[in-house]
Design a protein around this motif. Structure first.
Motif, PDB file in Angstrom:
ATOM      1  N   ALA A  36       4.041  -3.879 -23.937  1.00 38.51           N
ATOM      2  CA  ALA A  36       3.474  -2.887 -25.068  1.00 38.51           C
ATOM      3  C   ALA A  36       1.919  -3.385 -24.969  1.00 38.51           C
ATOM      4  O   ALA A  36       1.142  -2.401 -24.810  1.00 38.51           O
ATOM      5  CB  ALA A  36       4.209  -2.903 -26.273  1.00 38.51           C
ATOM      6  N   ARG A  37       1.971  -4.522 -25.281  1.00 34.66           N
ATOM      7  CA  ARG A  37       0.274  -5.025 -25.572  1.00 34.66           C
ATOM      8  C   ARG A  37      -0.490  -4.658 -24.367  1.00 34.66           C
ATOM      9  O   ARG A  37      -1.652  -4.215 -24.227  1.00 34.66           O
ATOM     10  CB  ARG A  37       0.221  -6.457 -25.799  1.00 34.66           C
ATOM     11  N   ARG A  38       0.025  -5.065 -23.011  1.00 28.22           N
ATOM     12  CA  ARG A  38      -0.820  -4.769 -22.046  1.00 28.22           C
ATOM     13  C   ARG A  38      -1.022  -3.103 -21.782  1.00 28.22           C
ATOM     14  O   ARG A  38      -2.184  -2.826 -21.316  1.00 28.22           O
ATOM     15  CB  ARG A  38      -0.115  -5.283 -20.714  1.00 28.22           C
ATOM     16  N   ASP A  39       0.111  -2.494 -21.864  1.00 25.63           N
ATOM     17  CA  ASP A  39      -0.303  -1.157 -21.682  1.00 25.63           C
ATOM     18  C   ASP A  39      -1.246  -0.537 -22.643  1.00 25.63           C
ATOM     19  O   ASP A  39      -1.989   0.379 -22.400  1.00 25.63           O
ATOM     20  CB  ASP A  39       1.148  -0.541 -22.050  1.00 25.63           C
ATOM     21  N   PHE A  40      -1.203  -1.061 -23.920  1.00 23.35           N
ATOM     22  CA  PHE A  40      -1.952  -0.495 -25.051  1.00 23.35           C
ATOM     23  C   PHE A  40      -3.661  -0.847 -24.784  1.00 23.35           C
ATOM     24  O   PHE A  40      -4.288  -0.192 -24.836  1.00 23.35           O
ATOM     25  CB  PHE A  40      -1.567  -0.942 -26.280  1.00 23.35           C
ATOM     26  N   ALA A  41      -3.582  -2.166 -24.158  1.00 24.31           N
ATOM     27  CA  ALA A  41      -4.802  -2.642 -23.968  1.00 24.31           C
ATOM     28  C   ALA A  41      -5.552  -1.570 -22.627  1.00 24.31           C
ATOM     29  O   ALA A  41      -6.797  -1.442 -22.745  1.00 24.31           O
ATOM     30  CB  ALA A  41      -4.967  -4.228 -23.422  1.00 24.31           C
ATOM     31  N   VAL A  42      -4.728  -1.362 -21.983  1.00 24.76           N
ATOM     32  CA  VAL A  42      -5.406  -0.505 -20.636  1.00 24.76           C
ATOM     33  C   VAL A  42      -5.682   0.920 -21.093  1.00 24.76           C
ATOM     34  O   VAL A  42      -6.686   1.451 -20.745  1.00 24.76           O
ATOM     35  CB  VAL A  42      -4.223  -0.626 -19.653  1.00 24.76           C
ATOM     36  N   THR A  43      -4.902   1.335 -22.101  1.00 21.25           N
ATOM     37  CA  THR A  43      -5.312   2.656 -22.652  1.00 21.25           C
ATOM     38  C   THR A  43      -6.496   2.845 -23.435  1.00 21.25           C
ATOM     39  O   THR A  43      -7.523   3.518 -23.366  1.00 21.25           O
ATOM     40  CB  THR A  43      -4.061   3.414 -23.475  1.00 21.25           C
ATOM     41  N   LEU A  44      -6.784   1.657 -24.255  1.00 22.14           N
ATOM     42  CA  LEU A  44      -8.099   1.380 -24.809  1.00 22.14           C
ATOM     43  C   LEU A  44      -9.189   1.177 -23.780  1.00 22.14           C
ATOM     44  O   LEU A  44     -10.252   1.880 -23.825  1.00 22.14           O
ATOM     45  CB  LEU A  44      -8.076   0.144 -25.649  1.00 22.14           C
ATOM     46  N   ASP A  45      -8.836   0.445 -22.740  1.00 24.16           N
ATOM     47  CA  ASP A  45     -10.076   0.309 -21.641  1.00 24.16           C
ATOM     48  C   ASP A  45     -10.531   1.613 -21.181  1.00 24.16           C
ATOM     49  O   ASP A  45     -11.690   1.690 -20.588  1.00 24.16           O
ATOM     50  CB  ASP A  45      -9.515  -0.689 -20.651  1.00 24.16           C
ATOM     51  N   HIS A  46      -9.425   2.632 -20.941  1.00 23.46           N
ATOM     52  CA  HIS A  46      -9.942   3.810 -20.356  1.00 23.46           C
ATOM     53  C   HIS A  46     -10.926   4.422 -21.210  1.00 23.46           C
ATOM     54  O   HIS A  46     -11.741   5.137 -20.658  1.00 23.46           O
ATOM     55  CB  HIS A  46      -8.837   4.576 -20.094  1.00 23.46           C
ATOM     56  N   SER A  47     -10.795   4.497 -22.741  1.00 21.92           N
ATOM     57  CA  SER A  47     -11.823   5.138 -23.457  1.00 21.92           C
ATOM     58  C   SER A  47     -13.123   4.434 -23.306  1.00 21.92           C
ATOM     59  O   SER A  47     -14.170   4.706 -23.248  1.00 21.92           O
ATOM     60  CB  SER A  47     -10.993   5.021 -24.708  1.00 21.92           C
ATOM     61  N   VAL A  48     -13.017   2.882 -23.315  1.00 23.17           N
ATOM     62  CA  VAL A  48     -14.198   2.287 -23.208  1.00 23.17           C
ATOM     63  C   VAL A  48     -14.970   2.580 -22.173  1.00 23.17           C
ATOM     64  O   VAL A  48     -16.276   2.494 -21.987  1.00 23.17           O
ATOM     65  CB  VAL A  48     -13.999   0.745 -23.464  1.00 23.17           C
ATOM     66  N   HIS A  49     -14.347   2.867 -21.075  1.00 26.21           N
ATOM     67  CA  HIS A  49     -14.777   2.971 -19.580  1.00 26.21           C
ATOM     68  C   HIS A  49     -15.584   4.567 -19.792  1.00 26.21           C
ATOM     69  O   HIS A  49     -16.610   4.649 -19.271  1.00 26.21           O
ATOM     70  CB  HIS A  49     -13.686   3.071 -18.547  1.00 26.21           C
TER      71      HIS A  49
END
Lengths: 205, 285
Positions: B229-242
């Motif tokens: 869950a943590r990995r998946d959530f970090a990736v969804t944050l990264d998409h927004s930062v990107h």
């Protein structure tokens, strides 16, 4: 046309190597891969064209009047630009939806998609693209996953899902790495071990 | 909700740090146009809003204030962009407080009611100057409240309600290309802030039973992350930062570039990581 040196952010006294480095850095930043399915892709494409033209202009000037006719004649060549693969095998209505997405008409694309009765793999893929462009990242990933389940052999769907699952870690960053969980020792130990996977996780380069 | 954007000033040249302080002080003085109490809403998030809406860093004033009564400090002079940022900050802060009043009961709501009451006059002046933005904020917060009360399991739906609210801060920006860039940045900043705030409240909400979209999405009833869950959530944050970083590269932000580059390519990651690690301490203001 703007001063090509200004476009590349280098002084006129810059060496050929410095110019090439500046060009490559900018080309990496504005590369279509960095703006794939991004609602601002048209602005990035304009930037990319401006950078390509500036680099070609400088190259031409430095060749003492020799004007190369082809891009291949430029040292290093220029990056290019095509974003969309039109070779897919879609039904006419779904092609129309793709065209609306490409033109940035997401509302129209979504309306057509909602009226389309056959919820096949491509339907889910296109809904994922619309959701991605709207910023609904988690729901876009669910749609891509569904498209992959329905058509496991489709490279386009698999690439989209892979990108959503692994994140934009490969994207341009002036600091090298890009990601909330990147750039630390623990991430190096978590490198993706999926066979054939191309996700980078190159936090220590 | 606010309090998650901290400019990573360490390591930046003094000139950049000073420029940020001028914007912070400039926003504070501009807020005071709506009444002295309006200065309470000042924070780094709203300073970033002011910086993004500003066209360059503009002329500088030198002023004293209650915090710096002896030595006058340089600050950005009031401008159209600063006034817009100040009014929008006031409207956002006021409705945020009203939201807390609605969400709490009994003694818990007293401080929020008192703060919103104190801010009411300043808010009214700001809302009178920006009626459309005020209406939009209320409409989006109503959508958000409905989703939260229905305990919506989607991560994207409530985040979108808040993101659209923030995106509207760029509604009057010209030209179109700049507005599109800012709308994209504000949308994903809003999404990122909403999700990070939910992640930060994960444990607290698990104990209180309050709605938390991250807990529902990843099935974390005890508020503790699983590695997946943590990995998946970090990736969804990264998409927004990107998306924020990619949009940032498409407009010339002039003297603000070094600071904004640090925020979009490093600062947001540092904060997101600290929140996920449970080591982030939200500023009181």
């Amino acid at each position: 046309m703007k001063d090509p040196y200004q476009v590349l952010g280098v002084p006129e006294s810059a060496s050929d190597d410095e110019i090439k480095r500046a060009y490559r850095e900018l080309a990496r930043k504005y590369h279509p891969d960095n703006y794939q399915n991004n609602p601002l892709a048209d602005l990035a494409e304009e930037k990319m064209k401006e950078i390509n033209a500036a680099y070609e202009e400088i190259t031409k000037r430095r060749a003492n009047g020799y004007a190369p006719n082809s891009r291949a004649a430029s040292p290093g060549g220029t990056y290019y630009e095509t974003r969309y693969d039109s070779s897919y095998n879609a039904s006419p209505n779904l092609q129309q939806i793709r065209r609306h997405i490409q033109a940035g008409n997401l509302t129209e694309a979504e309306a057509l998609l909602n009226r389309y009765p056959d919820h096949n793999a491509e339907w889910y893929f296109l809904r994922g693209v619309i959701r991605y462009q709207r910023g609904w990242m988690d729901d876009a990933k669910s749609d891509y996953r569904r498209a992959c389940q329905m058509d496991p052999g489709n490279t386009e769907y698999r690439q989209a899902l892979h990108y959503m699952e692994h994140g934009p870690a490969r994207t341009y960053s002036p600091y090298g790495s890009f990601g909330t969980d990147l750039c630390c020792a623990s991430m190096c130990a978590n490198a993706c071990l999926n066979p054939g996977c191309v996700c980078p996780l190159i936090c220590c380069y | 909700m606010f309090g998650y954007v901290r400019p990573p000033l360490d390591g930046l040249p003094d000139a950049e740090t000073d420029r940020f302080r001028r914007a912070y002080c400039g926003l504070c003085h501009t807020l005071s146009r709506r009444g002295a109490v309006a200065r309470w809403v000042l924070n780094y998030d709203f300073t970033l809003l002011a910086i993004l809406l500003s066209d360059g860093d503009g002329p500088t004033d030198t002023r004293r204030c209650a915090v710096h009564p002896l030595r006058a400090r340089p600050c950005m002079a009031p401008s159209g962009a600063m006034e817009l940022a100040a009014d929008e900050s006031l409207i956002l802060a006021y409705w945020q407080l009203r939201d807390h009043v609605d969400d709490n009961s009994g003694v818990k709501r007293v401080p929020f009611r008192a703060a919103s009451g104190a801010l009411r006059d300043a808010y009214r002046r700001a809302a009178a100057a920006r009626p459309e933005f005020d209406r939009h904020v209320q409409a989006q917060l109503n959508i958000l409240r409905r989703l939260e009360r229905a305990r919506c399991k989607s991560l994207d739906a409530p985040a979108d309600a808040f993101a659209v609210l923030l995106r509207d801060a760029a509604r009057d920006v010209e030209p179109l290309a700049r507005r599109r860039v800012l709308e994209q940045i504000f949308y994903h900043l809003g999404r990122w802030v909403y999700l990070v705030d939910a992640a930060d409240d994960l444990r607290r909400d698990a104990l209180s039973g309050d709605y938390n979209p991250v807990a529902l999405r990843y099935r974390l009833p005890d508020g503790l992350w699983t590695p997946d869950a943590r990995r998946d959530f970090a990736v969804t944050l990264d998409h927004s930062v990107h998306h924020m970083a990619a949009a940032f590269e498409l407009w010339d932000f002039g003297p603000w570039r070094p600071l904004l580059e640090r925020i979009f390519y490093a600062g947001l990651f540092q904060i997101g990581r600290a929140v996920l690690d449970g080591t982030y301490h939200k500023p009181r203001k």
